[in-house]
Design a protein around this motif. Structure first.
Motif, PDB file in Angstrom:
ATOM      1  N   ASP A   1      20.137  27.324  -6.091  1.00  0.00           N
ATOM      2  CA  ASP A   1      20.627  26.907  -7.404  1.00  0.00           C
ATOM      3  C   ASP A   1      22.136  27.028  -7.589  1.00  0.00           C
ATOM      4  OD1 ASP A   1      18.067  26.322  -8.312  1.00  0.00           O
ATOM      5  OD2 ASP A   1      17.746  28.353  -9.066  1.00  0.00           O
ATOM      6  N   LEU A   2      22.851  27.626  -6.632  1.00  0.00           N
ATOM      7  CA  LEU A   2      24.274  27.923  -6.810  1.00  0.00           C
ATOM      8  C   LEU A   2      25.110  27.287  -5.701  1.00  0.00           C
ATOM      9  CD1 LEU A   2      26.253  29.571  -8.609  1.00  0.00           C
ATOM     10  CD2 LEU A   2      25.999  31.420  -6.942  1.00  0.00           C
TER      11      LEU A   2
ATOM     12  N   TRP B   1      26.016  26.027 -11.202  1.00  0.00           N
ATOM     13  CA  TRP B   1      24.652  26.543 -11.222  1.00  0.00           C
ATOM     14  C   TRP B   1      23.710  25.455 -11.706  1.00  0.00           C
ATOM     15  CZ3 TRP B   1      21.439  28.444 -15.467  1.00  0.00           C
ATOM     16  CH2 TRP B   1      20.310  29.126 -15.021  1.00  0.00           C
ATOM     17  N   GLN B   2      22.656  25.208 -10.959  1.00  0.00           N
ATOM     18  CA  GLN B   2      21.628  24.217 -11.272  1.00  0.00           C
ATOM     19  C   GLN B   2      22.209  22.845 -11.628  1.00  0.00           C
ATOM     20  OE1 GLN B   2      18.840  25.757 -14.126  1.00  0.00           O
ATOM     21  NE2 GLN B   2      17.872  27.067 -12.593  1.00  0.00           N
TER      22      GLN B   2
END
Length: 184
Positions: free
Chosen positions: A96-97, A131-132
């Motif tokens: 996610d990062l 992020w995401q």
């Protein structure tokens, strides 16, 4: 500062040719804006701007781009074209990062006289995380002697929220800008 541009362009060419076999993409963007506002100040004297960008992305994470816009001021001795060159590298740190680091070289030209204004040129380093795919935090650092006579540091937090209608999204942005001017 003038010697930085050939180094950036040479690096782009070398990396593009060395990675021609891998997956890559090239994109072109155009914008017609009613005003070009940078750091809260109109760069086109409240007039329209035509902006064009060309971006290259490689599956390794390397990316490069060039972006340009007309600019205008009441002072006839100031430049009327801005060209910005960017080199960077993005890499997934977790599922996610994503991390990102790079440099942008800002240049200005006076088209009518054919001269450039390299005393206005400067580089801005940046690093950030996404992020995401929709929330990002970036830090920018630049030293400049002409535009603000010192050091500029910016921290920008952005979140893009998809809206349920017509594939639109809302962009929420907050920024902190610190200027450290050179006093003589």
């Amino acid at each position: 500062m003038r010697s930085t541009l050939p180094v950036i362009l040479s690096g782009c060419c070398a990396l593009l040719s060395a990675t021609a076999q891998a997956e890559s993409s090239l994109s072109l963007t155009t914008t017609l804006a009613s005003d070009y506002v940078a750091d809260g100040v109109s760069a086109t004297d409240s007039g329209p701007a035509l902006q064009v960008g060309l971006d290259y992305e490689h599956s390794s994470g390397f990316y490069a781009g060039v972006w340009g816009s007309n600019i205008d001021s009441d002072d006839h001795d100031t430049p009327n074209l801005e060209l910005d060159y960017t080199l960077g590298f993005k890499h997934a740190l977790t599922e996610d990062l994503e991390g990102d680091i790079g440099i942008t070289h800002y240049t200005w030209y006076h088209i009518d006289s054919g001269s450039d204004h390299d005393e206005w040129d400067y580089q801005e380093w940046f690093a950030g995380f996404t992020w995401q795919e929709n929330t990002s935090l970036y830090y920018y650092y630049a030293e400049d002697s002409k535009v603000w006579d010192g050091v500029q540091r910016r921290i920008i937090l952005e979140h893009a929220q998809p809206l349920p209608v017509y594939e639109l999204s809302s962009l929420l942005t907050t920024a902190r800008v610190d200027l450290e001017t050179n006093v003589t």
